[in-house]
Design a protein around this motif. Structure first.
Motif, PDB file in Angstrom:
ATOM      1  N   ALA A 222      -5.052   2.372   3.754  1.00 58.28           N
ATOM      2  CA  ALA A 222      -5.002   3.641   4.501  1.00 58.28           C
ATOM      3  C   ALA A 222      -5.967   4.642   3.858  1.00 58.28           C
ATOM      4  CB  ALA A 222      -3.576   4.188   4.506  1.00 58.28           C
TER       5      ALA A 222
ATOM      6  N   GLY B 237       7.225   5.538   7.538  1.00 62.90           N
ATOM      7  CA  GLY B 237       7.252   6.624   6.561  1.00 62.90           C
ATOM      8  C   GLY B 237       6.542   6.213   5.292  1.00 62.90           C
ATOM      9  N   SER B 238       6.560   7.119   4.329  1.00 65.36           N
ATOM     10  CA  SER B 238       5.769   6.911   3.112  1.00 65.36           C
ATOM     11  C   SER B 238       6.627   7.164   1.877  1.00 65.36           C
ATOM     12  CB  SER B 238       4.586   7.877   3.159  1.00 65.36           C
ATOM     13  OG  SER B 238       3.613   7.541   2.226  1.00 65.36           O
ATOM     14  N   GLN B 239       6.187   6.616   0.748  1.00 63.71           N
ATOM     15  CA  GLN B 239       6.937   6.707  -0.516  1.00 63.71           C
ATOM     16  C   GLN B 239       8.343   6.111  -0.338  1.00 63.71           C
ATOM     17  OE1 GLN B 239       6.040   6.882  -3.395  1.00 63.71           O
ATOM     18  NE2 GLN B 239       7.799   7.385  -4.617  1.00 63.71           N
TER      19      GLN B 239
ATOM     20  N   GLY C  16      -1.360   2.512   1.567  1.00 65.21           N
ATOM     21  CA  GLY C  16      -2.258   3.533   1.028  1.00 65.21           C
ATOM     22  C   GLY C  16      -1.859   3.847  -0.397  1.00 65.21           C
TER      23      GLY C  16
ATOM     24  N   ARG D 261       0.437  18.152  -3.318  1.00 64.26           N
ATOM     25  CA  ARG D 261       1.714  17.448  -3.122  1.00 64.26           C
ATOM     26  C   ARG D 261       2.918  18.212  -3.685  1.00 64.26           C
ATOM     27  NH1 ARG D 261       3.078  13.106  -4.677  1.00 64.26           N
ATOM     28  NH2 ARG D 261       3.979  12.406  -2.725  1.00 64.26           N
TER      29      ARG D 261
HETATM   30  N1  LLP Z   1      -0.359   3.783   8.298  1.00 66.33           N
HETATM   31  C1  LLP Z   1      -0.096   4.905   8.978  1.00 66.33           C
HETATM   32  C2  LLP Z   1      -0.126   4.865  10.443  1.00 66.33           C
HETATM   33  C3  LLP Z   1       0.220   6.089   8.293  1.00 66.33           C
HETATM   34  O1  LLP Z   1       0.504   7.192   8.986  1.00 66.33           O
HETATM   35  C4  LLP Z   1       0.249   6.094   6.882  1.00 66.33           C
HETATM   36  C5  LLP Z   1       0.576   7.316   6.143  1.00 66.33           C
HETATM   37  C6  LLP Z   1      -0.075   4.889   6.211  1.00 66.33           C
HETATM   38  C7  LLP Z   1      -0.353   3.755   6.951  1.00 66.33           C
HETATM   39  C8  LLP Z   1      -0.098   4.790   4.725  1.00 66.33           C
HETATM   40  O2  LLP Z   1       1.144   5.027   4.166  1.00 66.33           O
HETATM   41  P1  LLP Z   1       1.411   4.782   2.611  1.00 66.33           P
HETATM   42  O3  LLP Z   1       1.284   3.310   2.347  1.00 66.33           O
HETATM   43  O4  LLP Z   1       0.379   5.543   1.853  1.00 66.33           O
HETATM   44  O5  LLP Z   1       2.774   5.293   2.388  1.00 66.33           O
HETATM   45  N2  LLP Z   1       0.423  13.090   2.239  1.00 66.33           N
HETATM   46  C9  LLP Z   1       1.691  12.447   2.005  1.00 66.33           C
HETATM   47  C10 LLP Z   1       1.764  11.061   2.599  1.00 66.33           C
HETATM   48  C11 LLP Z   1       1.545  11.040   4.089  1.00 66.33           C
HETATM   49  C12 LLP Z   1       1.484   9.658   4.674  1.00 66.33           C
HETATM   50  C13 LLP Z   1       1.099   9.683   6.096  1.00 66.33           C
HETATM   51  N3  LLP Z   1       0.894   8.409   6.692  1.00 66.33           N
HETATM   52  C14 LLP Z   1       1.976  12.454   0.506  1.00 66.33           C
HETATM   53  O6  LLP Z   1       1.147  12.930  -0.268  1.00 66.33           O
HETATM   54  O7  LLP Z   1       3.039  12.008   0.085  1.00 66.33           O
END
Ligand code: LLP
Length: 429
Positions: free
Chosen positions: A62, A205-207, A280, A318
């Protein structure tokens, strides 16, 4: 391998002392470990490898987590693709050497121009999130006489994540189409002849550090694959999104790689689908730190101490946005006792508090600190608030290091602001 080892008490990025980078580039600066990115990509791949139902998955990083093109090129060399949410991110992925057929285009509000760009680029798949978007994509594709592969992003009504603002799979969240509409939209896509529906996608979702909500959401997706196939529709791919969490503070649970891989494997068992994942944070967070210098220590009569850094909420948002807790460490502590600090930046908001009540070695003006686990959603979310220029980024790879984003000249932001002609002499150009 630890991307940021301590040697003789001094924090390093791989083989390079962070004090060297501070001297030559100047703080605040993001410092990344190439080996750190590679190690996480391999941990994920190795967790998936033993599962026979997972054949040659596309791991699409991501780009929103870290979009620097040198970082993307490290990951592209590891065989990762890219999950993107804007034309800019597609351009970044291409610049990082990610082949178009390993780029996924997601996002809740893609413009016609962005859809046209993605179709012309020949990305692997466009994840369509709504009926109006599907209709716009059909028109755009017809104009180009190309038939892009699409997935329908489903909202499984199961959200999860480290904070309400980063939960995306809940019924009230803006993302994806409700399960009940997925069949109709998929059938519409198939009947149009203008796009090729290749599969389904979700991202809840994330985290996420507990795999239980992922298991529930993925079960919904598996059920939907079976339902759509029952209606005679072909489903070749299943994109299960990203979301896997990382430890930020000592005592936080470790990333559940194996449990995650098992849940993913259960989901695709005997379905014969090509798996796409969009991680990501788990790839990037632990591979980066924000290196900062202490401007001063401010002591209050009540004994409270503020550690005032040269990094701020505009550089790492963050904590201000999600009450996120990042570990803060002294780069070269000199052993003169420990003190409790509130760690703050110079921005004129109380929200510019990077960490509260942290026990740290006693620090003085000029000392260096590192804010850890800042490789994901750090630099990409930075702003120029308070007219603070975006901080540089440095990539370390073993004994090599390079500035991979320069600090702008102090006047750069004025250069992009032409003065309205009629203001004449009242504004200096
Ligand atoms: N795919 C989609 C469609 C997404 O919306 C996201 C993250 C990912 C993949 C990647 O997710 P990950 O593996 O990174 O959890 N700014 C926030 C995080 C927002 C995530 C949004 N979408 C933070 O700093 O915690």
């Amino acid at each position: 391998m630890t991307p940021f080892p301590r040697r003789d008490g001094a924090l390093h990025a791989e083989s390079i002392a962070l004090s060297t980078i501070a001297r030559e580039v100047g703080p605040p600066v993001y410092v990344y470990s190439a080996g750190g990115f590679r190690a996480q990509a391999r941990r994920l791949r190795e967790a998936l490898a033993p599962h026979p139902d997972i054949v040659d998955p596309l791991i699409a990083f991501a780009v929103k987590a870290n979009g620097n093109r040198s970082v993307l090129s490290v990951l592209a060399a590891e065989g990762l693709g890219a999950d993107t949410v804007s034309e800019g991110e597609i351009r970044r992925a291409l610049a990082g050497g990610v082949p178009p057929d390993r780029i996924v285009f997601s996002g809740v509000g893609k413009t016609d121009a962005e859809l046209a760009f993605a179709v012309a680029t020949g990305v692997r798949q466009i994840n369509v999130e709504s009926a109006p978007e599907l209709e716009r994509l059909i028109s755009v594709a017809r104009e180009q006489s190309r038939v892009p592969d699409i997935a329908i992003r489903v909202n499984p009504a199961i959200g999860a994540g480290g904070h309400a603002k980063i939960t995306t799979g809940g019924a009230g969240d803006k993302f994806g189409v409700p399960v009940a509409e997925a069949l109709e939209l998929y059938a519409r896509a198939a009947a149009s002849g203008a796009v090729r529906p290749a599969g389904l996608a979700c991202h809840i979702g994330s985290q996420i550090t507990d795999v239980a909500p992922l298991r529930s959401a993925f079960a919904v997706m598996r059920g939907l694959v079976e339902t759509l196939r029952g209606e005679g529709l072909a489903i070749e791919r299943l994109d299960l999104g990203g979301g896997l969490g990382v430890p930020y503070r000592p005592g936080d649970p470790d990333t559940p790689f194996d449990a995650y891989a098992e849940v993913v494997a259960e989901t695709v068992r005997d379905l014969d689908v090509q798996l796409v994942l969009e991680p990501g944070r788990v790839i990037a967070a632990e591979a980066g730190v924000l290196l900062s210098r202490v401007i001063q220590v401010t002591e209050r009569p009540d004994g409270r101490r503020f550690l005032v850094l040269d990094a701020a909420m505009n550089d790492l948002s963050r904590p201000a946005l999600y009450d996120a807790e990042h570990e803060v460490v002294a780069v070269a502590p000199d052993g003169e006792g420990e003190v409790i600090y509130d760690v703050v930046g110079p921005v004129c908001e109380t929200g510019d508090t990077l960490a509260r009540g942290r026990l740290l070695p006693a620090l003085r003006a000029g000392d260096l600190v590192a804010i850890l686990t800042a490789g994901a959603y750090g630099a990409t979310m930075a702003s120029e608030y308070n007219a603070r220029p975006l901080v540089p980024e440095v990539l370390v790879d073993g004994d090599d290091w390079a500035v991979i984003r320069r600090r702008p000249d102090p006047d750069a932001f004025l250069e992009r602001e032409p003065v309205a002609e009629w203001l004449g002499s009242t504004a200096k150009s």
